[in-house]
Scaffold this motif. Sequence first.
Motif, PDB file in Angstrom:
ATOM      1  N   ILE A 176     -63.977  -3.593  78.374  1.00 26.65           N
ATOM      2  CA  ILE A 176     -63.718  -4.828  77.730  1.00 26.65           C
ATOM      3  C   ILE A 176     -62.289  -5.128  77.753  1.00 26.65           C
ATOM      4  O   ILE A 176     -61.580  -5.888  77.125  1.00 26.65           O
ATOM      5  N   GLY A 177     -61.720  -4.285  78.696  1.00 22.92           N
ATOM      6  CA  GLY A 177     -60.241  -4.677  79.209  1.00 22.92           C
ATOM      7  C   GLY A 177     -59.353  -4.114  78.133  1.00 22.92           C
ATOM      8  O   GLY A 177     -59.695  -3.004  77.605  1.00 22.92           O
ATOM      9  N   GLU A 178     -58.033  -4.715  78.091  1.00 20.57           N
ATOM     10  CA  GLU A 178     -57.003  -4.054  76.824  1.00 20.57           C
ATOM     11  C   GLU A 178     -57.662  -4.564  75.621  1.00 20.57           C
ATOM     12  O   GLU A 178     -57.843  -5.731  75.252  1.00 20.57           O
ATOM     13  N   VAL A 179     -57.665  -3.677  74.828  1.00 14.73           N
ATOM     14  CA  VAL A 179     -57.991  -3.588  73.478  1.00 14.73           C
ATOM     15  C   VAL A 179     -57.069  -4.453  72.693  1.00 14.73           C
ATOM     16  O   VAL A 179     -55.730  -3.980  72.644  1.00 14.73           O
ATOM     17  N   LYS A 180     -57.369  -5.607  71.836  1.00 17.48           N
ATOM     18  CA  LYS A 180     -56.609  -6.272  70.913  1.00 17.48           C
ATOM     19  C   LYS A 180     -56.991  -6.262  69.769  1.00 17.48           C
ATOM     20  O   LYS A 180     -55.950  -6.087  68.768  1.00 17.48           O
ATOM     21  N   ARG A 181     -58.197  -6.035  69.113  1.00 15.72           N
ATOM     22  CA  ARG A 181     -58.629  -6.149  67.790  1.00 15.72           C
ATOM     23  C   ARG A 181     -60.035  -5.115  67.643  1.00 15.72           C
ATOM     24  O   ARG A 181     -60.749  -5.192  68.256  1.00 15.72           O
TER      25      ARG A 181
END
Length: 460
Positions: free
Chosen positions: A213-218
């Motif tokens: 999911i790419g770079e985790v943000k939340r």
Amino acid sequence: MSKQLNSDTTPTGNVRLSRRKFVAAATAVVAAPTIVPSSVVGANAPSNRINVALIGCGNQSRVDLPSMLRQPDAQVVAVCDVNKGSDGYARPEHFLGREPAQKKVNDHYAEKTRSGQFKGCDAYADFRDVLARDDVDAVMIVLPDHWHALATVKACEAGKDVYCQKPMSLTIHDGQQMIKAVRKHGRILQTGSQYRSNAVVRRMCELVRNGRIGEVKRAISIINGSGAGPGPGWKEQPVPEGFDYDMWLGPAPEAPYHIYRCLYRFRFLQEYSGGQVTNTGAHATDIVQWALGKDHTGPVEFEHQPGIVWPPDGHLFTTAMKSHFRARYADGVEFVCRTQEPGFGARIEGTEGWVQFSVNNMKEVEASSDAIKNSVIGADEIHLPVSTNHYRNFLDSIKSRKDPIEPVEAGHRTASICHLGNIAMRLERKLQWDPEQEVFVNDADANQMLRRPYRGPWQI
């Protein structure tokens, strides 16, 4: 592990023996044991079987006890509860307590004997009598949260391995004491966050760990709501016969008896638990921690959010009916815990998509795209430990003396986030947290909420 198993001993559930008398009696029983036939608990030799005691025969025991009974190399030799037996748990048809649990165990093993009879499980009202037995290898602590730390520490001191239901602790300080006891005495502790033994959860966490999911943000912990309990004017009730209420309270403050204070609904009073934040929230938050690889740390900031609903004044329950707080990890990842019906689950959002697990869809990972959902995890990528049965994993860890899939430190960090979120909601202000020292930064009032005094004579 015990070399011999008792098949017929006298229950002592209705008599509180002194420690000296009990040890003497237990020694006499163990001195002349009867070997249980392999037809009862499987083909394992007695020396390879693990003797287990269930401490706490309430609502969650309906899952934990049958699950342990199904393990071929374990024998449940004792059950313990302050309640002799009653209804009044999560559902009216649930009649629970030490005697119903004892009957369930004996009936289970009786089905496997030629005679159709078995009386090898003892019932106790005081957990210390269970810990005094030399033939008990491990205990399952399925007590209200305010008892988890004290029972776990005493079990470790007695040389028992521990399966402790979630949330692992009632306070940050309690969790710290549990870690010290487990490591000091070289015991195994499995936290009862059984979703780590769920293949769908593991799949979701591996997708996150491997960057799908790419770079985790939340990360979002989705939890249930709850009610307010008996309203203003609720009255003290007489303590039921066969229920040791003072022992149930244990280290918690004295309080008038009400059936909604005890049994299943204790979780909605802050003296004993943390509401849905530490109930379904402990599961959802644990999934987040596993997905983010944060088992040995936690967020650095906590803050209450709009939409929190507390029981009106005068009602029995005191934990949030609807919860909402946010936190932030040192790497910038935002964590949100909020009430959202129905069910509970966890969602992780990144720069390239999201994944989600929900108890309403236990069959597969939900994802923002089929490419993420169906992605193959390569052999050289991150693969998380595999457990398909939380109880089996616990027993295997006892034999190998290696940590289970949710060891004490991981259980502590998950419970800590729940406790800290509750503190932030109560204080209604932003709090800075040091996850290494496990203290709030420059906030004496908040730090006072990291532990609670025990009612005498109980202490760790």
